[in-house]
Design an enzyme around this catalytic site. Structure first.
Site, PDB file in Angstrom:
ATOM      1  CG  HIS A  47      -0.545   0.051   2.524  1.00  0.00           C
ATOM      2  ND1 HIS A  47      -0.070  -0.412   3.565  1.00  0.00           N
ATOM      3  CD2 HIS A  47      -0.584   1.569   3.400  1.00  0.00           C
ATOM      4  CE1 HIS A  47       0.037   0.411   4.719  1.00  0.00           C
ATOM      5  NE2 HIS A  47       0.178   1.572   3.767  1.00  0.00           N
ATOM      6  CB  SER A 197       3.025   1.239   6.500  1.00  0.00           C
ATOM      7  OG  SER A 197       1.518   1.836   6.893  1.00  0.00           O
TER       8      SER A 197
HETATM    9  C1  4AZ Z   1      -0.547   3.476   9.210  1.00  0.00           C
HETATM   10  O1  4AZ Z   1      -1.611   4.142   8.445  1.00  0.00           O
HETATM   11  C2  4AZ Z   1      -0.699   2.707  10.094  1.00  0.00           C
HETATM   12  N1  4AZ Z   1      -1.983   0.674  15.007  1.00  0.00           N
HETATM   13  C3  4AZ Z   1      -0.650   1.245  10.490  1.00  0.00           C
HETATM   14  C4  4AZ Z   1      -0.335   0.220  11.389  1.00  0.00           C
HETATM   15  C5  4AZ Z   1      -2.008   0.629  12.589  1.00  0.00           C
HETATM   16  C6  4AZ Z   1      -2.306   1.720  12.378  1.00  0.00           C
HETATM   17  C7  4AZ Z   1      -1.990   2.540  11.175  1.00  0.00           C
HETATM   18  C8  4AZ Z   1      -1.729  -0.181  13.743  1.00  0.00           C
HETATM   19  O2  4AZ Z   1       0.235   3.327   8.373  1.00  0.00           O
END
Ligand code: 4AZ
Length: 246
Positions: A47, A197
């Site tokens: 993503h 992420s």
């Molecule tokens: C994000 O927006 C994201 N709490 C990644 C992980 C989590 C929340 C948001 C997990 O990339």
């Protein structure tokens, strides 16, 4: 990373920082985390690449503790090509995995140092016990509503949730597939957050940290009883090998 602690890259030497140069906006912008799995390959989340960047717009930095400050012995790379899983589902984030190949004139790309080192991939079929304590790291936000990413790498500690507590009922009716796993901590509220992420969820096994998950998504960050959702790396060992060989 929500809560957790500031960390040094030497404690997470497989952590990569991925930056993008936009065609219109000047400068390099932090995009996502990544994980070094071999000298020339970094894993990340599909993503992160939905804007279909060209490979030459991307830059990967290893060995950096502060997001915007060059590390003394950091290693920077251009991207030769990147592969996004062709069944990545942007609605559910199923198959949220991507591989990036670093550019190099020789067969080797990264040099192993105290601050740059690969994470081990798990053996096929590895199933760690429920509630195993594992580690996440990243340069992402401290809180869901914060407008800023962290200036420094952080680490958090989360436990692997049993599958029975990783269903759509536990995650606001979102789709959960076998390609996802949940991890979190109902007490400390350590959690991944926006900007983390693509980064690692690693767990100790036989005295080595193994890559078990890729930080993928969640409902906010650090909400009580709401785990973070990770790409289940053991489901992609074949995909990773096939794409590193092709
Ligand atoms: C994000 O927006 C994201 N709490 C990644 C992980 C989590 C929340 C948001 C997990 O990339």
């Amino acid at each position: 990373i929500m809560r957790g602690f500031y960390a040094d890259i030497a404690s997470h030497p497989w952590q990569a920082a991925i930056f993008v140069k936009y065609r219109k906006v000047p400068g390099e912008h932090f995009l996502c985390g990544g994980i070094l799995i071999s000298s020339c390959w970094v894993l990340s989340a599909a993503h992160c690449f939905q804007e279909r960047y060209q490979a030459h717009q991307l830059k990967i930095i290893l060995g950096r503790t502060y997001r915007e400050i060059p590390g003394k012995n950091e290693q920077q790379f251009q991207v030769k090509k990147y592969i996004v899983h062709n069944q990545f589902d942007p609605e559910t984030y199923d198959n949220d995995i991507a591989l990036l190949q670093l550019t190099s004139e020789s067969a080797k790309c990264t040099t192993e140092t105290d601050t740059v080192r690969t994470a081990c991939l798990p053996e096929p079929g590895l199933q760690l016990p429920d509630w195993t304590e594992c580690e996440i790291s990243g340069y992402g936000k401290h809180e869901s509503y914060s407008p800023f990413y962290s200036e420094r790498l952080k680490e958090g500690h989360v436990r692997l949730f049993p599958a029975s507590q990783c269903t759509s009922q536990h995650l606001d009716n979102r789709t959960i597939t076998k390609n996802m796993l949940c991890a979190g901590d109902t007490r400390q509220l350590d959690d991944a957050c926006q900007g983390d992420s693509g980064g690692p969820l690693v767990c100790m096994k036989d005295d080595r940290m193994h890559l078990i998950g890729i930080i993928s998504w969640g409902i906010g960050c650090g909400s009580k009883d709401m785990p973070g959702v990770y790409t289940n790396v053991t489901r992609y060992l074949g995909w990773i090998q096939d794409n590193m060989n092709s």
